[in-house]
Design an enzyme around this catalytic site. Structure first.
Site, PDB file in Angstrom:
ATOM      1  N   CYS A 296       0.840  -1.185   0.000  1.00 10.25           N
ATOM      2  CA  CYS A 296       0.000   0.000   0.000  1.00 10.25           C
ATOM      3  C   CYS A 296       0.883   1.246   0.000  1.00 10.25           C
ATOM      4  O   CYS A 296       2.094   1.151   0.189  1.00 10.25           O
ATOM      5  CB  CYS A 296      -0.867   0.050   1.254  1.00 10.25           C
ATOM      6  SG  CYS A 296      -1.950  -1.376   1.404  1.00 10.25           S
TER       7      CYS A 296
ATOM      8  N   GLY B 190      -0.370   0.310  -5.118  1.00  5.06           N
ATOM      9  CA  GLY B 190      -1.654  -0.350  -4.907  1.00  5.06           C
ATOM     10  C   GLY B 190      -2.694   0.177  -5.855  1.00  5.06           C
ATOM     11  O   GLY B 190      -2.834   1.383  -6.011  1.00  5.06           O
TER      12      GLY B 190
ATOM     13  N   ASN C  73       0.291   1.084   5.800  1.00  2.00           N
ATOM     14  CA  ASN C  73       1.069   0.263   4.875  1.00  2.00           C
ATOM     15  C   ASN C  73       1.873  -0.719   5.712  1.00  2.00           C
ATOM     16  O   ASN C  73       2.595  -0.310   6.609  1.00  2.00           O
ATOM     17  CB  ASN C  73       2.004   1.157   4.047  1.00  2.00           C
ATOM     18  CG  ASN C  73       2.956   0.371   3.152  1.00  2.00           C
ATOM     19  OD1 ASN C  73       4.027   0.848   2.819  1.00  2.00           O
ATOM     20  ND2 ASN C  73       2.584  -0.828   2.766  1.00  2.00           N
ATOM     21  N   GLY C  74       1.733  -2.018   5.396  1.00  2.00           N
ATOM     22  CA  GLY C  74       2.425  -3.043   6.168  1.00  2.00           C
ATOM     23  C   GLY C  74       1.426  -4.088   6.601  1.00  2.00           C
ATOM     24  O   GLY C  74       0.261  -4.038   6.211  1.00  2.00           O
TER      25      GLY C  74
ATOM     26  N   CYS D 161      12.769  -3.412   4.426  1.00  2.00           N
ATOM     27  CA  CYS D 161      12.470  -4.414   3.390  1.00  2.00           C
ATOM     28  C   CYS D 161      13.365  -4.242   2.158  1.00  2.00           C
ATOM     29  O   CYS D 161      13.357  -3.194   1.519  1.00  2.00           O
ATOM     30  CB  CYS D 161      11.007  -4.250   2.987  1.00  2.00           C
ATOM     31  SG  CYS D 161      10.559  -5.112   1.482  1.00  2.00           S
TER      32      CYS D 161
ATOM     33  N   TYR E 222      12.232  -4.087  -6.183  1.00  2.00           N
ATOM     34  CA  TYR E 222      11.087  -3.969  -7.086  1.00  2.00           C
ATOM     35  C   TYR E 222      10.083  -2.891  -6.721  1.00  2.00           C
ATOM     36  O   TYR E 222       9.598  -2.170  -7.580  1.00  2.00           O
ATOM     37  CB  TYR E 222      10.348  -5.314  -7.130  1.00  2.00           C
ATOM     38  CG  TYR E 222       9.028  -5.277  -7.863  1.00  2.00           C
ATOM     39  CD1 TYR E 222       8.985  -5.290  -9.253  1.00  2.00           C
ATOM     40  CD2 TYR E 222       7.821  -5.220  -7.170  1.00  2.00           C
ATOM     41  CE1 TYR E 222       7.771  -5.243  -9.933  1.00  2.00           C
ATOM     42  CE2 TYR E 222       6.607  -5.177  -7.850  1.00  2.00           C
ATOM     43  CZ  TYR E 222       6.588  -5.186  -9.230  1.00  2.00           C
ATOM     44  OH  TYR E 222       5.402  -5.140  -9.888  1.00  2.00           O
TER      45      TYR E 222
ATOM     46  N   ASP F 273      15.468  -9.348 -15.278  1.00  2.00           N
ATOM     47  CA  ASP F 273      14.263  -8.970 -14.532  1.00  2.00           C
ATOM     48  C   ASP F 273      14.628  -8.834 -13.060  1.00  2.00           C
ATOM     49  O   ASP F 273      15.667  -9.332 -12.613  1.00  2.00           O
ATOM     50  CB  ASP F 273      13.148 -10.006 -14.729  1.00  2.00           C
ATOM     51  CG  ASP F 273      11.761  -9.397 -14.469  1.00  2.00           C
ATOM     52  OD1 ASP F 273      11.681  -8.209 -14.086  1.00  2.00           O
ATOM     53  OD2 ASP F 273      10.766 -10.118 -14.644  1.00  2.00           O
ATOM     54  N   ASP F 274      13.738  -8.180 -12.314  1.00  2.00           N
ATOM     55  CA  ASP F 274      14.050  -7.926 -10.906  1.00  2.00           C
ATOM     56  C   ASP F 274      13.848  -9.149 -10.031  1.00  2.00           C
ATOM     57  O   ASP F 274      14.530  -9.339  -9.033  1.00  2.00           O
ATOM     58  CB  ASP F 274      13.177  -6.779 -10.378  1.00  2.00           C
ATOM     59  CG  ASP F 274      11.714  -7.177 -10.390  1.00  2.00           C
ATOM     60  OD1 ASP F 274      11.102  -7.133 -11.463  1.00  2.00           O
ATOM     61  OD2 ASP F 274      11.201  -7.577  -9.335  1.00  2.00           O
TER      62      ASP F 274
ATOM     63  N   CYS G 220       6.025 -13.270   2.192  1.00  2.00           N
ATOM     64  CA  CYS G 220       6.185 -12.092   3.048  1.00  2.00           C
ATOM     65  C   CYS G 220       4.971 -11.983   3.966  1.00  2.00           C
ATOM     66  O   CYS G 220       3.844 -12.152   3.525  1.00  2.00           O
ATOM     67  CB  CYS G 220       6.281 -10.838   2.186  1.00  2.00           C
ATOM     68  SG  CYS G 220       6.402  -9.335   3.172  1.00  2.00           S
TER      69      CYS G 220
ATOM     70  N   CYS H 191      15.379  -6.483   6.096  1.00  2.00           N
ATOM     71  CA  CYS H 191      14.563  -7.694   6.141  1.00  2.00           C
ATOM     72  C   CYS H 191      14.764  -8.416   4.818  1.00  2.00           C
ATOM     73  O   CYS H 191      14.515  -7.853   3.757  1.00  2.00           O
ATOM     74  CB  CYS H 191      13.084  -7.350   6.325  1.00  2.00           C
ATOM     75  SG  CYS H 191      12.061  -8.849   6.228  1.00  2.00           S
TER      76      CYS H 191
ATOM     77  N   CYS I  77      12.038 -13.005   2.581  1.00  2.00           N
ATOM     78  CA  CYS I  77      11.528 -13.675   1.370  1.00  2.00           C
ATOM     79  C   CYS I  77      12.633 -14.457   0.662  1.00  2.00           C
ATOM     80  O   CYS I  77      12.362 -15.375  -0.095  1.00  2.00           O
ATOM     81  CB  CYS I  77      10.862 -12.669   0.432  1.00  2.00           C
ATOM     82  SG  CYS I  77      11.886 -11.255  -0.001  1.00  2.00           S
TER      83      CYS I  77
HETATM   84  P1  AMP Z   1       5.933 -14.402 -11.597  1.00  2.00           P
HETATM   85  O1  AMP Z   1       7.299 -15.013 -11.500  1.00  2.00           O
HETATM   86  O2  AMP Z   1       5.186 -14.787 -12.826  1.00  2.00           O
HETATM   87  O3  AMP Z   1       5.114 -14.694 -10.381  1.00  2.00           O
HETATM   88  O4  AMP Z   1       6.062 -12.814 -11.669  1.00  2.00           O
HETATM   89  C1  AMP Z   1       7.204 -12.166 -11.303  1.00  2.00           C
HETATM   90  C2  AMP Z   1       7.161 -10.708 -11.741  1.00  2.00           C
HETATM   91  O5  AMP Z   1       6.177  -9.979 -10.997  1.00  2.00           O
HETATM   92  C3  AMP Z   1       8.479 -10.057 -11.473  1.00  2.00           C
HETATM   93  O6  AMP Z   1       9.088  -9.853 -12.697  1.00  2.00           O
HETATM   94  C4  AMP Z   1       8.191  -8.738 -10.806  1.00  2.00           C
HETATM   95  O7  AMP Z   1       8.427  -7.691 -11.709  1.00  2.00           O
HETATM   96  C5  AMP Z   1       6.740  -8.789 -10.429  1.00  2.00           C
HETATM   97  N1  AMP Z   1       6.578  -8.911  -8.976  1.00  2.00           N
HETATM   98  C6  AMP Z   1       7.327  -9.589  -8.104  1.00  2.00           C
HETATM   99  N2  AMP Z   1       6.827  -9.531  -6.865  1.00  2.00           N
HETATM  100  C7  AMP Z   1       5.728  -8.773  -6.930  1.00  2.00           C
HETATM  101  C8  AMP Z   1       4.758  -8.347  -5.971  1.00  2.00           C
HETATM  102  N3  AMP Z   1       4.816  -8.723  -4.711  1.00  2.00           N
HETATM  103  N4  AMP Z   1       3.739  -7.579  -6.404  1.00  2.00           N
HETATM  104  C9  AMP Z   1       3.659  -7.224  -7.680  1.00  2.00           C
HETATM  105  N5  AMP Z   1       4.511  -7.604  -8.628  1.00  2.00           N
HETATM  106  C10 AMP Z   1       5.554  -8.386  -8.279  1.00  2.00           C
END
Ligand code: AMP
Length: 471
Positions: free
Chosen positions: A2, A28, A102-103, A240, A246, A353-354, A390, A447, A450
């Site tokens: 949030c 959000g 938020n949290g 976090c 991300y 990707d992140d 988380c 933290c 995850c």
């Molecule tokens: P997936 O592996 O298909 O579940 O999706 C992963 C992608 O979702 C990653 O590339 C992130 O950019 C994005 N992502 C990761 N964690 C979250 C989250 N908690 N909420 C929204 N998007 C996320």
């Protein structure tokens, strides 16, 4: 996750809050709300969906007064329903309050059971309402003492804003798990106070960041100005890491570090830890937009490979992960990303990707890139394997759904149908954050539950089954 935003001391408080929420929309997209005060009474409006869709000038006009708080939500506790939208606004024995949070509270099921046994009737499914009940039942006299009294009983993550008729109060939990920042703007010869989840929201309204709210800090804004105090027992910090990886916007600055610079540094370290095999120096680095862009820039910089936009993103689609329904999420990848064939054809592609959560997005992306003619697809992830859910405010699927909780990198490589997969190590992640924050490595605490399963606050037992409203 949030986002919260608050203004104290501006006649257009609701309008500014609306704009501030706009800049926090990435935190959000399920519901949004604003509560304001004209020092006599509170006004509140909450809607499902995006900020832009839910507030017209009529509603903003009715949110009177020179102080306001706002909230954008996507559910981590409680279902996606208007009754769970925030700020929650209630009347209690001595007035009215609105609360935006938020949290996630880790002991809220136990507290709720106790409160219900004592006669409390909950209106929503959120953990935030627990704070409201504790506040209303407190024997303390003033708003801030009641709030502190309530918060002494809760555990977990909270960055929150409370608005009463005559005060705005901001609090960050003693570990500082979720971010919260203090800002200001000028109005004539007066200073207007701002508080938000991320400082980017200040830029939009011509404000500026003052500093991070400190872990365990309570800030009270009223006619006497601003007061700060630390009423809770001091705890080890646990900000976090996923905010840096991300969640936060790249143009935000959290705990003295530019999120963009942190992400670039993650990419550089990823290139050091997981370079392409020798002889593959004709490869191109392709980010998964938008979340993978800064890390891909860092990766390209460190590896000397060229950075190319091999995937093009539609800007009319939000964060697809946030879609609660699986079917929509699956479809969402195609809706959001399209391969850029001219760039990908006959190339060795390093796609950055992140994070990989369930793996479903990455699997589709790898296929998309291959179908567009790439000869090899190497996946590089700028965070460690996500193995644990988380409990502090980021919506993650169950442990079983997290691909890395049960599969090795080799198995994940096979599932994604990639030529190779490389994840950043946890040491490199914390090291990158420390470097950009300018503190010696391992000085600051984060933290990383995850990734590591080391939860800084004990995690809750299974949530209770609750009434579900539909429609
Ligand atoms: P997936 O592996 O298909 O579940 O999706 C992963 C992608 O979702 C990653 O590339 C992130 O950019 C994005 N992502 C990761 N964690 C979250 C989250 N908690 N909420 C929204 N998007 C996320």
């Amino acid at each position: 996750m949030c986002g919260v935003f608050g203004v104290w001391g501006h006649p257009e408080a609701a309008n500014l809050t609306y704009l501030g929420l706009h800049a926090l929309q990435h935190r959000g997209q399920e519901s949004a709300g604003i509560a304001s005060t004209d020092r006599e009474r509170l006004y509140a409006h909450r809607v499902m969906g995006l900020v832009q869709a839910g507030f017209s000038s009529r509603e903003l006009g009715e949110l009177k007064g020179d102080a306001a708080i706002g909230h954008v939500r996507y559910s981590t506790a409680g279902t996606s329903h208007l009754k769970n939208a925030q700020p929650l606004a209630v009347d209690y024995a001595s007035g009215s309050i609105a609360l935006g949070h938020n949290g996630n509270l880790t002991n809220h099921d136990a507290l709720r059971a106790e409160l219900e046994a004592a006669g409390s009737i909950f209106q929503s499914g959120t953990d935030t309402e627990t704070i409201i009940h504790l506040f209303a039942r407190s024997k303390m006299a003033g708003v801030e003492d009641r709030l502190v009294d309530a918060l002494r009983k809760v555990e977990g993550a909270y960055s929150l804003l409370l608005l009463s008729e005559r005060k705005m109060i901001a609090v960050r939990d003693p570990m500082g798990i979720r971010p919260l920042v203090l800002g200001k703007m000028r109005r004539g010869d007066r200073e207007v106070a701002l508080v938000a989840s991320e400082p980017t929201s200040f830029d939009l309204i011509g404000g500026e960041m003052v500093r991070d709210v400190r872990p365990g800090e309570v800030l009270v804004f009223d006619d006497e100005g601003m007061r700060s105090f630390f009423p809770f027992e001091q705890k080890t910090r646990a900000m976090c890491l996923f905010e840096y990886v991300y969640f936060a916007r790249p143009d935000a600055n959290l705990e003295g570090a530019s999120v963009y610079e942190v992400r670039k540094e993650l990419g550089r370290r990823l290139a050091e830890e997981h370079p392409l095999p020798a002889g593959a120096d004709d490869g191109i680095v392709v980010p998964v937009p938008d979340s993978g862009v800064p890390a891909a820039i860092g990766f390209a910089e460190a590896s000397g490979l060229s950075f190319q936009m091999g995937l093009i993103r539609s800007h009319y689609v939000g964060r697809t992960f946030i879609e609660p329904q699986d079917s929509i999420r699956h479809f969402g990848v195609r809706l959001k990303l399209n391969p850029n064939r001219a760039v990908l054809q006959n190339k060795r592609v390093i796609v950055v990707d992140d994070s990989v959560v369930r793996g479903t997005t990455s699997r589709k992306i790898v296929k998309m890139i291959r179908d567009a003619g790439a000869k090899e697809v190497h996946v590089r992830v700028s965070s460690p394997p996500t193995k644990w859910p988380c409990f502090y405010g980021i919506a993650t699927p169950t442990r079983e759904e997290l691909i890395a909780s049960s599969q090795s990198t080799a198995e994940i490589t096979a599932y994604l149908e990639a030529d190779s997969v490389g994840y950043l190590s946890l040491g490199a992640l914390t090291g990158a954050c420390d470097t950009v924050q300018g503190v010696p490595s391992r000085q600051s605490k984060y933290c990383h539950a995850c990734f590591s399963g080391e939860y800084p606050v004990p995690i809750p037992s299974a949530p209770a089954h609750r009434l579900r409203l539909v429609g």
